[in-house]
Design an enzyme around this catalytic site. Structure first.
Site, PDB file in Angstrom:
ATOM      1  NE  ARG A   1      35.225  32.766  34.462  1.00 33.77           N
ATOM      2  CZ  ARG A   1      35.771  32.900  35.667  1.00 33.77           C
ATOM      3  NH1 ARG A   1      36.216  34.073  36.054  1.00 33.77           N
ATOM      4  NH2 ARG A   1      35.864  31.880  36.490  1.00 33.77           N
TER       5      ARG A   1
ATOM      6  NE  ARG B   1      45.756  25.527  26.521  1.00 34.48           N
ATOM      7  CZ  ARG B   1      45.032  25.062  27.529  1.00 34.48           C
ATOM      8  NH1 ARG B   1      44.420  23.898  27.436  1.00 34.48           N
ATOM      9  NH2 ARG B   1      44.917  25.735  28.641  1.00 34.48           N
TER      10      ARG B   1
ATOM     11  NE  ARG C   1      21.352  32.958  36.122  1.00 36.32           N
ATOM     12  CZ  ARG C   1      20.139  32.459  35.961  1.00 36.32           C
ATOM     13  NH1 ARG C   1      19.055  33.153  36.290  1.00 36.32           N
ATOM     14  NH2 ARG C   1      19.985  31.244  35.469  1.00 36.32           N
TER      15      ARG C   1
ATOM     16  NE  ARG D   1      30.064  24.502  37.346  1.00 30.52           N
ATOM     17  CZ  ARG D   1      30.865  25.542  37.316  1.00 30.52           C
ATOM     18  NH1 ARG D   1      31.927  25.541  36.516  1.00 30.52           N
ATOM     19  NH2 ARG D   1      30.678  26.600  38.075  1.00 30.52           N
TER      20      ARG D   1
ATOM     21  CD  GLU E   1      27.816  24.868  39.833  1.00 27.14           C
ATOM     22  OE1 GLU E   1      28.764  24.173  40.278  1.00 27.14           O
ATOM     23  OE2 GLU E   1      28.007  25.928  39.192  1.00 27.14           O
TER      24      GLU E   1
ATOM     25  CE1 TYR F   1      32.909  34.153  37.413  1.00 26.90           C
ATOM     26  CE2 TYR F   1      32.268  34.947  35.262  1.00 26.90           C
ATOM     27  CZ  TYR F   1      32.445  33.914  36.137  1.00 26.90           C
ATOM     28  OH  TYR F   1      32.177  32.629  35.733  1.00 26.90           O
TER      29      TYR F   1
ATOM     30  CG  ASP G   1      38.603  32.964  39.035  1.00 29.08           C
ATOM     31  OD1 ASP G   1      37.497  32.459  39.286  1.00 29.08           O
ATOM     32  OD2 ASP G   1      39.082  33.019  37.891  1.00 29.08           O
TER      33      ASP G   1
HETATM   34  P1  FAD Z   1      32.673  34.879  49.662  1.00 26.73           P
HETATM   35  O1  FAD Z   1      33.525  33.685  49.546  1.00 26.73           O
HETATM   36  O2  FAD Z   1      31.308  34.861  49.060  1.00 26.73           O
HETATM   37  O3  FAD Z   1      32.542  35.247  51.198  1.00 26.73           O
HETATM   38  C1  FAD Z   1      31.706  36.274  51.657  1.00 26.73           C
HETATM   39  C2  FAD Z   1      31.164  35.888  53.030  1.00 26.73           C
HETATM   40  O4  FAD Z   1      30.430  36.996  53.569  1.00 26.73           O
HETATM   41  C3  FAD Z   1      30.179  34.722  52.961  1.00 26.73           C
HETATM   42  O5  FAD Z   1      30.578  33.710  53.847  1.00 26.73           O
HETATM   43  C4  FAD Z   1      28.844  35.351  53.372  1.00 26.73           C
HETATM   44  O6  FAD Z   1      28.018  34.464  54.090  1.00 26.73           O
HETATM   45  C5  FAD Z   1      29.302  36.515  54.230  1.00 26.73           C
HETATM   46  N1  FAD Z   1      28.313  37.604  54.305  1.00 26.73           N
HETATM   47  C6  FAD Z   1      27.722  38.240  53.268  1.00 26.73           C
HETATM   48  N2  FAD Z   1      26.839  39.149  53.737  1.00 26.73           N
HETATM   49  C7  FAD Z   1      26.888  39.084  55.079  1.00 26.73           C
HETATM   50  C8  FAD Z   1      26.191  39.759  56.117  1.00 26.73           C
HETATM   51  N3  FAD Z   1      25.251  40.661  55.830  1.00 26.73           N
HETATM   52  N4  FAD Z   1      26.462  39.462  57.398  1.00 26.73           N
HETATM   53  C9  FAD Z   1      27.400  38.514  57.699  1.00 26.73           C
HETATM   54  N5  FAD Z   1      28.076  37.829  56.755  1.00 26.73           N
HETATM   55  C10 FAD Z   1      27.828  38.103  55.461  1.00 26.73           C
HETATM   56  N6  FAD Z   1      37.406  30.787  42.150  1.00 26.73           N
HETATM   57  C11 FAD Z   1      38.545  30.202  41.738  1.00 26.73           C
HETATM   58  O7  FAD Z   1      39.628  30.797  41.856  1.00 26.73           O
HETATM   59  N7  FAD Z   1      38.544  28.930  41.217  1.00 26.73           N
HETATM   60  C12 FAD Z   1      37.399  28.213  41.072  1.00 26.73           C
HETATM   61  O8  FAD Z   1      37.446  27.058  40.599  1.00 26.73           O
HETATM   62  C13 FAD Z   1      36.167  28.810  41.487  1.00 26.73           C
HETATM   63  N8  FAD Z   1      35.013  28.156  41.353  1.00 26.73           N
HETATM   64  C14 FAD Z   1      33.844  28.739  41.757  1.00 26.73           C
HETATM   65  C15 FAD Z   1      32.661  28.047  41.599  1.00 26.73           C
HETATM   66  C16 FAD Z   1      31.462  28.608  41.997  1.00 26.73           C
HETATM   67  C17 FAD Z   1      30.182  27.845  41.801  1.00 26.73           C
HETATM   68  C18 FAD Z   1      31.431  29.920  42.568  1.00 26.73           C
HETATM   69  C19 FAD Z   1      30.130  30.550  42.985  1.00 26.73           C
HETATM   70  C20 FAD Z   1      32.618  30.637  42.727  1.00 26.73           C
HETATM   71  C21 FAD Z   1      33.834  30.056  42.312  1.00 26.73           C
HETATM   72  N9  FAD Z   1      35.047  30.734  42.464  1.00 26.73           N
HETATM   73  C22 FAD Z   1      36.216  30.135  42.046  1.00 26.73           C
HETATM   74  C23 FAD Z   1      35.099  32.103  43.023  1.00 26.73           C
HETATM   75  C24 FAD Z   1      35.337  32.165  44.535  1.00 26.73           C
HETATM   76  O9  FAD Z   1      34.297  31.495  45.212  1.00 26.73           O
HETATM   77  C25 FAD Z   1      35.388  33.631  44.943  1.00 26.73           C
HETATM   78  O10 FAD Z   1      36.417  34.316  44.260  1.00 26.73           O
HETATM   79  C26 FAD Z   1      35.615  33.856  46.435  1.00 26.73           C
HETATM   80  O11 FAD Z   1      34.893  32.982  47.258  1.00 26.73           O
HETATM   81  C27 FAD Z   1      35.191  35.276  46.779  1.00 26.73           C
HETATM   82  O12 FAD Z   1      35.600  35.570  48.080  1.00 26.73           O
HETATM   83  P2  FAD Z   1      34.866  36.691  48.927  1.00 26.73           P
HETATM   84  O13 FAD Z   1      35.554  36.749  50.235  1.00 26.73           O
HETATM   85  O14 FAD Z   1      34.744  37.929  48.129  1.00 26.73           O
HETATM   86  O15 FAD Z   1      33.352  36.177  49.059  1.00 26.73           O
HETATM   87  N1  UDP Z   2      31.017  28.115  29.340  1.00 27.67           N
HETATM   88  C1  UDP Z   2      30.369  27.488  28.306  1.00 27.67           C
HETATM   89  N2  UDP Z   2      30.398  26.116  28.222  1.00 27.67           N
HETATM   90  C2  UDP Z   2      31.039  25.370  29.132  1.00 27.67           C
HETATM   91  C3  UDP Z   2      31.714  26.010  30.189  1.00 27.67           C
HETATM   92  C4  UDP Z   2      31.678  27.390  30.271  1.00 27.67           C
HETATM   93  O1  UDP Z   2      29.761  28.142  27.471  1.00 27.67           O
HETATM   94  O2  UDP Z   2      31.020  24.136  29.012  1.00 27.67           O
HETATM   95  C5  UDP Z   2      30.938  29.593  29.410  1.00 27.67           C
HETATM   96  C6  UDP Z   2      29.764  30.069  30.286  1.00 27.67           C
HETATM   97  O3  UDP Z   2      29.260  31.267  29.751  1.00 27.67           O
HETATM   98  C7  UDP Z   2      30.429  30.311  31.616  1.00 27.67           C
HETATM   99  C8  UDP Z   2      31.776  30.890  31.154  1.00 27.67           C
HETATM  100  O4  UDP Z   2      32.100  30.120  29.988  1.00 27.67           O
HETATM  101  O5  UDP Z   2      29.693  31.206  32.427  1.00 27.67           O
HETATM  102  C9  UDP Z   2      32.899  30.789  32.162  1.00 27.67           C
HETATM  103  O6  UDP Z   2      33.072  29.423  32.520  1.00 27.67           O
HETATM  104  P1  UDP Z   2      33.751  29.007  33.887  1.00 27.67           P
HETATM  105  O7  UDP Z   2      33.927  27.527  33.876  1.00 27.67           O
HETATM  106  O8  UDP Z   2      34.956  29.856  34.095  1.00 27.67           O
HETATM  107  O9  UDP Z   2      32.606  29.428  34.924  1.00 27.67           O
HETATM  108  P2  UDP Z   2      32.545  29.389  36.532  1.00 27.67           P
HETATM  109  O10 UDP Z   2      33.368  28.199  36.979  1.00 27.67           O
HETATM  110  O11 UDP Z   2      33.060  30.703  36.998  1.00 27.67           O
HETATM  111  O12 UDP Z   2      31.088  29.201  36.780  1.00 27.67           O
END
Ligand code: FAD
Ligand code: UDP
Length: 379
Positions: free
Chosen positions: A177, A181, A256, A287, A308, A356, A358
């Site tokens: 991911r 570069r 997780r 982070r 986090e 996984y 985005d």
């Molecule tokens: P979700 O956003 O999880 O929405 C699902 C919804 O369903 C939730 O609101 C939940 O409460 C609801 N739900 C689940 N079960 C039930 C139930 N039984 N009854 C009623 N409601 C329910 N993506 C990026 O592109 N860029 C980023 O920088 C990025 N950073 C991230 C950082 C973190 C820490 C995390 C965890 C994810 C990140 N993502 C990022 C990924 C992004 O959050 C997801 O791709 C996106 O939110 C997934 O959308 P979704 O609709 O599948 O699920």
């Molecule tokens: N990662 C790492 N060191 C860092 C940042 C990321 O080893 O400083 C690794 C780690 O395994 C992580 C993966 O790269 O789960 C993907 O990182 P990303 O920032 O895309 O994770 P997310 O934002 O989805 O948690």
């Protein structure tokens, strides 16, 4: 009819991006939709709120990035985006390094100044560990890409905290991911389009779901009466955990979870960057985000920071990441087979598809479903 009181065409479980994009598109096509959301808000993990004029992301930093122009145009219908480029700094036992792995990192680690010198260093380190053939796990993949020094300082500790297992027990794709570069470029992503919505993500969902054809019930869990909902609705889009839907009948998939700790301080600028990663194994968090640096908004003299902490998932915690190793993928395939046999339920999103994803990939997947679902109606 207890739940389907308005002759709804769809029940959508989850007001995250998958469910909301589908709802928006279905409403445009004249369908009536009821959304159930177990949380107290819409937006899923993209939800943001304002604190002292600063947009705080409630479930970790969300930076929109994509190469897909169609998806970029789609999301831009709902908000203006700023030109934020994510540039992460890593703190390893007090030493600072630029991420992702680029010429700045190679200079900071080895003192090398040219791409050729950096590539030589990586080759030497790969040879020392006898790295050859296709990498079988995250550790082998990381060493294959950037050598042992960077693996030890910037990857091993962070990865093992984040995933709660040895890097040798994780699939190689996770580390791919991050870009590697040989230029002095700290952009965390390689994608052509990137940014943060200027008014936060929640506004996007308010606009997406503002249709008289869409009703939303917050604080409502589908599992409060799964059978009732399944009986009453002609079609269901389910974006929760796939194993939970089947009452874990083949066993639990692994996830997780995370814990977020947010504090407001009377300081203008605490860490000088939006995201700092802590890559050693001793620091319990991965982070810290300082939200004002994502969009230069908010009151001066105030800052909001979120730390986090990764944590093990159990049934009382939120599932944030699927663990897509071979064992879980085998189990997931059994659930997917069971899901495919259900005629009126469609599984989507990060938890429904155990992928996984985005944000851009989730929106793309939702729009693909829209095309398929309404194909016979000429949309
Ligand atoms: P979700 O956003 O999880 O929405 C699902 C919804 O369903 C939730 O609101 C939940 O409460 C609801 N739900 C689940 N079960 C039930 C139930 N039984 N009854 C009623 N409601 C329910 N993506 C990026 O592109 N860029 C980023 O920088 C990025 N950073 C991230 C950082 C973190 C820490 C995390 C965890 C994810 C990140 N993502 C990022 C990924 C992004 O959050 C997801 O791709 C996106 O939110 C997934 O959308 P979704 O609709 O599948 O699920
Ligand atoms: N990662 C790492 N060191 C860092 C940042 C990321 O080893 O400083 C690794 C780690 O395994 C992580 C993966 O790269 O789960 C993907 O990182 P990303 O920032 O895309 O994770 P997310 O934002 O989805 O948690």
């Amino acid at each position: 009819m207890k739940y389907n009181t308005r002759n709804y065409d769809y029940l959508i479980v989850g007001a995250g991006p998958f469910g909301s994009v589908f709802a928006h598109e279905a409403a445009k096509r004249g369908k009536r939709i009821l959304i159930l959301e177990k949380r107290a808000h819409i937006g899923g993990n993209m939800h943001t709120h304002k604190e002292h004029g600063i947009n705080v992301h409630d479930y970790g930093a969300h930076i929109f990035h994509t190469n897909n122009q169609e998806i970029w145009n789609y999301i831009n219908q709902f908000s203006e985006f700023n030109g934020y480029i994510n540039q992460v700094v890593a703190n390893y036992q007090g030493e600072l390094y630029n991420l992702p792995f680029n010429m700045n990192t190679f200079y900071q680690i080895w003192g090398v100044k040219t791409p050729t010198e950096a590539a030589q260093k990586i080759e030497e380190q790969k040879k020392q560990v006898g790295s050859k053939g296709a990498p079988q796990n995250l550790e082998e993949q990381a060493i294959h890409l950037i050598g042992t020094d960077i693996y030890q300082k910037l990857i091993k500790g962070y990865t093992e905290k984040q995933w709660g297992r040895a890097a040798t027990e994780l699939p190689p794709f996770i580390i791919r991911r991050l870009p590697v570069r040989f230029t002095y470029d700290n952009n965390y992503f390689n994608h052509r389009y990137q940014g943060i919505p200027v008014d936060g993500y929640t506004k996007i969902f308010e606009k997406m779901l503002a249709s008289e054809k869409i009703d939303i019930q917050l604080d409502t869990d589908f599992f409060a009466d799964q059978t009732g909902y399944l009986t009453e609705f002609p079609r269901i889009i389910y974006t929760g955990m796939i194993d939970r839907f089947f009452d874990y009948k083949y066993g639990e998939l692994e996830y997780r979870s995370l814990r977020f700790e947010t504090q407001i301080v009377d300081v203008d600028n605490v860490q000088g960057n939006a995201v700092i990663n802590y890559t050693d194994s001793e620091t319990p968090y991965t982070r810290i985000m300082e939200w004002k640096h994502f969009d230069q908004q908010g009151e001066s003299g105030k800052s909001v920071l979120t730390t986090e902490y990764p944590q093990a998932w159990d049934r009382k915690k939120e599932a944030y990441y699927p663990v897509n190793d071979a064992r879980n993928m085998t189990l997931f395939k059994r659930y997917r087979k069971a899901a495919n046999q259900l005629e009126k339920v469609i599984f989507g999103g990060r938890l429904g598809n155990y992928q996984y994803y985005d944000m851009d990939q989730v929106i793309h997947a939702a729009l693909q479903l829209v095309k398929k679902e309404f194909a016979c109606e000429g949309y």
